[in-house]
Scaffold this motif. Sequence first.
Motif, PDB file in Angstrom:
ATOM      1  N   MET A 119       0.823  -1.204   0.000  1.00  0.00           N
ATOM      2  CA  MET A 119       0.000   0.000   0.000  1.00  0.00           C
ATOM      3  C   MET A 119       0.861   1.259   0.000  1.00  0.00           C
ATOM      4  O   MET A 119       0.548   2.251  -0.663  1.00  0.00           O
ATOM      5  N   GLY A 120       1.959   1.222   0.741  1.00  0.00           N
ATOM      6  CA  GLY A 120       2.819   2.394   0.855  1.00  0.00           C
ATOM      7  C   GLY A 120       3.439   2.795  -0.475  1.00  0.00           C
ATOM      8  O   GLY A 120       3.507   3.986  -0.807  1.00  0.00           O
ATOM      9  N   LEU A 121       3.891   1.818  -1.254  1.00  0.00           N
ATOM     10  CA  LEU A 121       4.495   2.133  -2.538  1.00  0.00           C
ATOM     11  C   LEU A 121       3.483   2.749  -3.497  1.00  0.00           C
ATOM     12  O   LEU A 121       3.816   3.671  -4.251  1.00  0.00           O
ATOM     13  N   PHE A 122       2.251   2.270  -3.471  1.00  0.00           N
ATOM     14  CA  PHE A 122       1.235   2.865  -4.334  1.00  0.00           C
ATOM     15  C   PHE A 122       0.830   4.257  -3.852  1.00  0.00           C
ATOM     16  O   PHE A 122       0.545   5.150  -4.657  1.00  0.00           O
ATOM     17  N   PHE A 123       0.797   4.441  -2.538  1.00  0.00           N
ATOM     18  CA  PHE A 123       0.534   5.768  -1.996  1.00  0.00           C
ATOM     19  C   PHE A 123       1.573   6.760  -2.518  1.00  0.00           C
ATOM     20  O   PHE A 123       1.243   7.845  -3.021  1.00  0.00           O
ATOM     21  N   LEU A 124       2.839   6.377  -2.440  1.00  0.00           N
ATOM     22  CA  LEU A 124       3.918   7.253  -2.877  1.00  0.00           C
ATOM     23  C   LEU A 124       3.911   7.429  -4.385  1.00  0.00           C
ATOM     24  O   LEU A 124       4.159   8.533  -4.894  1.00  0.00           O
ATOM     25  N   GLN A 125       3.624   6.353  -5.111  1.00  0.00           N
ATOM     26  CA  GLN A 125       3.580   6.448  -6.572  1.00  0.00           C
ATOM     27  C   GLN A 125       2.521   7.447  -7.034  1.00  0.00           C
ATOM     28  O   GLN A 125       2.778   8.312  -7.871  1.00  0.00           O
ATOM     29  N   GLN A 126       1.328   7.320  -6.487  1.00  0.00           N
ATOM     30  CA  GLN A 126       0.237   8.175  -6.949  1.00  0.00           C
ATOM     31  C   GLN A 126       0.414   9.616  -6.483  1.00  0.00           C
ATOM     32  O   GLN A 126       0.148  10.559  -7.242  1.00  0.00           O
ATOM     33  N   LEU A 127       0.855   9.822  -5.237  1.00  0.00           N
ATOM     34  CA  LEU A 127       1.024  11.188  -4.747  1.00  0.00           C
ATOM     35  C   LEU A 127       2.312  11.836  -5.236  1.00  0.00           C
ATOM     36  O   LEU A 127       2.629  12.961  -4.864  1.00  0.00           O
ATOM     37  N   SER A 128       3.046  11.125  -6.103  1.00  0.00           N
ATOM     38  CA  SER A 128       4.131  11.791  -6.826  1.00  0.00           C
ATOM     39  C   SER A 128       3.572  12.605  -7.977  1.00  0.00           C
ATOM     40  O   SER A 128       4.308  13.361  -8.625  1.00  0.00           O
ATOM     41  N   GLY A 129       2.259  12.444  -8.258  1.00  0.00           N
ATOM     42  CA  GLY A 129       1.589  13.285  -9.240  1.00  0.00           C
ATOM     43  C   GLY A 129       1.590  12.772 -10.658  1.00  0.00           C
ATOM     44  O   GLY A 129       1.221  13.502 -11.579  1.00  0.00           O
ATOM     45  N   ILE A 130       1.934  11.493 -10.866  1.00  0.00           N
ATOM     46  CA  ILE A 130       2.092  10.993 -12.231  1.00  0.00           C
ATOM     47  C   ILE A 130       0.809  11.126 -13.050  1.00  0.00           C
ATOM     48  O   ILE A 130       0.841  11.527 -14.214  1.00  0.00           O
ATOM     49  N   ASN A 131      -0.330  10.807 -12.484  1.00  0.00           N
ATOM     50  CA  ASN A 131      -1.546  10.835 -13.284  1.00  0.00           C
ATOM     51  C   ASN A 131      -2.036  12.252 -13.549  1.00  0.00           C
ATOM     52  O   ASN A 131      -2.718  12.501 -14.547  1.00  0.00           O
ATOM     53  N   ALA A 132      -1.663  13.174 -12.672  1.00  0.00           N
ATOM     54  CA  ALA A 132      -1.937  14.578 -12.978  1.00  0.00           C
ATOM     55  C   ALA A 132      -1.144  14.998 -14.214  1.00  0.00           C
ATOM     56  O   ALA A 132      -1.643  15.707 -15.092  1.00  0.00           O
ATOM     57  N   VAL A 133       0.095  14.527 -14.311  1.00  0.00           N
ATOM     58  CA  VAL A 133       0.924  14.840 -15.470  1.00  0.00           C
ATOM     59  C   VAL A 133       0.349  14.187 -16.727  1.00  0.00           C
ATOM     60  O   VAL A 133       0.250  14.817 -17.785  1.00  0.00           O
ATOM     61  N   ILE A 134      -0.051  12.909 -16.625  1.00  0.00           N
ATOM     62  CA  ILE A 134      -0.559  12.184 -17.789  1.00  0.00           C
ATOM     63  C   ILE A 134      -1.869  12.787 -18.273  1.00  0.00           C
ATOM     64  O   ILE A 134      -2.052  13.055 -19.467  1.00  0.00           O
ATOM     65  N   TYR A 135      -2.804  12.978 -17.364  1.00  0.00           N
ATOM     66  CA  TYR A 135      -4.114  13.505 -17.756  1.00  0.00           C
ATOM     67  C   TYR A 135      -4.028  14.938 -18.267  1.00  0.00           C
ATOM     68  O   TYR A 135      -4.684  15.324 -19.225  1.00  0.00           O
ATOM     69  N   TYR A 136      -3.228  15.733 -17.587  1.00  0.00           N
ATOM     70  CA  TYR A 136      -3.241  17.175 -17.838  1.00  0.00           C
ATOM     71  C   TYR A 136      -1.949  17.679 -18.462  1.00  0.00           C
ATOM     72  O   TYR A 136      -1.638  18.873 -18.371  1.00  0.00           O
ATOM     73  N   ALA A 137      -1.201  16.781 -19.111  1.00  0.00           N
ATOM     74  CA  ALA A 137       0.055  17.207 -19.733  1.00  0.00           C
ATOM     75  C   ALA A 137      -0.135  18.367 -20.711  1.00  0.00           C
ATOM     76  O   ALA A 137       0.658  19.319 -20.695  1.00  0.00           O
ATOM     77  N   PRO A 138      -1.172  18.346 -21.574  1.00  0.00           N
ATOM     78  CA  PRO A 138      -1.356  19.517 -22.447  1.00  0.00           C
ATOM     79  C   PRO A 138      -1.561  20.813 -21.663  1.00  0.00           C
ATOM     80  O   PRO A 138      -1.069  21.873 -22.065  1.00  0.00           O
ATOM     81  N   THR A 139      -2.268  20.728 -20.523  1.00  0.00           N
ATOM     82  CA  THR A 139      -2.478  21.913 -19.690  1.00  0.00           C
ATOM     83  C   THR A 139      -1.158  22.401 -19.113  1.00  0.00           C
ATOM     84  O   THR A 139      -0.881  23.606 -19.058  1.00  0.00           O
ATOM     85  N   VAL A 140      -0.326  21.442 -18.689  1.00  0.00           N
ATOM     86  CA  VAL A 140       0.979  21.804 -18.143  1.00  0.00           C
ATOM     87  C   VAL A 140       1.814  22.510 -19.206  1.00  0.00           C
ATOM     88  O   VAL A 140       2.459  23.528 -18.939  1.00  0.00           O
TER      89      VAL A 140
END
Length: 458
Positions: A246-267
């Motif tokens: 659970m801890g590794l997934f917590f850290l993986q997701q809160l590193s912001g990867i899906n925010a980057v993937i979903y909103y890369a054009p916005t970035v």
Amino acid sequence: MMIYYIAAIAGIAGFLFGFDEGVIAGALHLLRSEFTISAFDEGLMTSAVPLGALGGALLVGRATETYGRRAPLLAAAVLFALGALFSSMATAVWMLTASRLVLGVAVGIAAMVAPLYISESAPAEKRGLLVSIYQLAITLGILGAYLVDFAFAESWRLMFVMGVLPALALLVGMYRMGDTPRWLALKGRTDEARQMIARIRERPAADPAVDSELASIRATALHAAGPGNWADLLSPTVRPALIVGMGLFFLQQLSGINAVIYYAPTVFKEAGFGSASTQIMATMGIGVVNVAMTFVGMHLIDKIGRRRLLFFGFAGTALSLGMIAVAAATESEALDTLAIIGLVLYIAAFAASVGPLPWVMMSEIFPLKVRSLGMSVATIANWGFNFLVVFSFPMLVGSLGLGGVFAIYALVCAIGVVFTHLLVPETSGVSLEEIERHLESGQPFSRLGATGDRLVTA
């Protein structure tokens, strides 16, 4: 070569995961012009996939114990096809959100079962590489989504319907497969387990190596007689694995990867890229880096080990996110280049380490009796935090600015370095059965692999 074929077929589930998460990036501007979409509607529609995946992960844990590893992947393939088809036919935002919720359920099922299927079929010395094929497929799916977005830039319906093709490929491929030797042994189907081992290892069923592997698997299966239950996950034996998973997934997701993937054009827009097509082209470049560095991670994962690769990954993502945060917070045009460099370095560090390793380790660390239940809880944590990050990103940017949001993500990655040092074991080259015996010994989980011992039996 058979084991690579098995990993590739199961990996199609990862491709669909990446495709269905990434395809929305290029469709958002078209959807905004066709429908009236509030910030809340956009957040809910975009995060419907991880929300549905949360439900899928919750449902599939016990089903995988009962029906095996193959049947849920067949069900997921059907849901992938239906979700893509209905998404392309939507005439209202709520219909599109509901269709993406169905896709999310499929993603939640497949994301847990595909790594499990590969892990329980793979030899110990290649397990990290083979399970990483799933993460590679995710990155290829994301890149494929960006290419589809670019190819069908004027039609979001065509973007979504393209997801039907890999779904059919997964359905046909898994239909031709058997179940894993470990699940067959757990259910007392010894002859079938023997035949499956022989098929995977490409050896005669009477080969002594097949007998040896089967004996090791059967010993663990007999020890795990009787179905596991949710309470077992909190036992002193299993709890260290649950914390790491659970801890590794917590850290993986809160590193912001899906925010980057979903909103890369916005970035990229924030960084000064003007037109939508230019933003998508830049995002495709990120997708290429993602794929290329996943290959690097696959090469290193069984060579330098899981722990060392995690140290490099969390340190690299913390540093690169800090670069983005500084550039975004100052709003200086002179620092736009720094933001882009930071974004590329972040994707590189994530793809080589923080991306694949939670999926790999989740499939390794839980005892056979509760493996599917433990993986179910770990993936529930993954999708819960995934939903939180994606849903909150537009609102957090509005209140804290891009710099503040990425500063939070950088801090999470720095915490990941400490978490890895204190709690994460080294599972590279260690058989699933040996990992289970170490948990039962009561020694600190992080001590596993500390002596450098490596087993080469599955």
